[in-house]
Design a protein around this motif. Structure first.
Motif, short mmCIF file in Angstrom:
data_model
loop_
_atom_site.label_atom_id
_atom_site.label_comp_id
_atom_site.label_asym_id
_atom_site.label_seq_id
_atom_site.Cartn_x
_atom_site.Cartn_y
_atom_site.Cartn_z
N ASP A 1 23.25 58.14 22.61
CA ASP A 1 23.50 58.52 21.21
C ASP A 1 24.46 57.53 20.55
N LYS A 2 25.47 57.14 21.29
CA LYS A 2 26.46 56.20 20.76
C LYS A 2 25.81 54.85 20.46
N LEU A 3 24.97 54.37 21.37
CA LEU A 3 24.27 53.10 21.17
C LEU A 3 23.38 53.16 19.94
N VAL A 4 22.59 54.21 19.84
CA VAL A 4 21.70 54.38 18.69
C VAL A 4 22.51 54.45 17.40
N GLY A 5 23.63 55.16 17.43
CA GLY A 5 24.48 55.27 16.25
C GLY A 5 25.06 53.94 15.81
N GLU A 6 25.47 53.13 16.78
CA GLU A 6 26.03 51.81 16.45
C GLU A 6 24.97 50.92 15.81
#
Length: 61
Positions: free
Chosen positions: A37-42
């Motif tokens: 989720d963090k990767l996609v958000g970045e």
């Protein structure tokens, strides 16, 4: 700043929380989900693309 950029920022915060919660509870799947989720958000914040398009691209790697 478009709405996808804002959503990306929120997704990063949510991903960080999931990562930390996963570590605390020893739940590796929650921790991994948080990292994803963090990767996609970045990526979403930086490029302003839709979440679905980014997830499709990342999963194809």
């Amino acid at each position: 700043m478009n709405s996808d950029t804002t959503k990306g920022n929120w997704k990063q915060i949510k991903g960080e929380f999931k990562e930390k919660y996963g570590r605390i509870t020893n739940d590796e799947s929650t921790e991994a989900e948080g990292s994803f989720d963090k990767l996609v958000g970045e990526i979403q914040e930086k490029y302003g693309e839709t979440r679905e398009a980014i997830e499709k691209e990342v999963k194809s790697w």
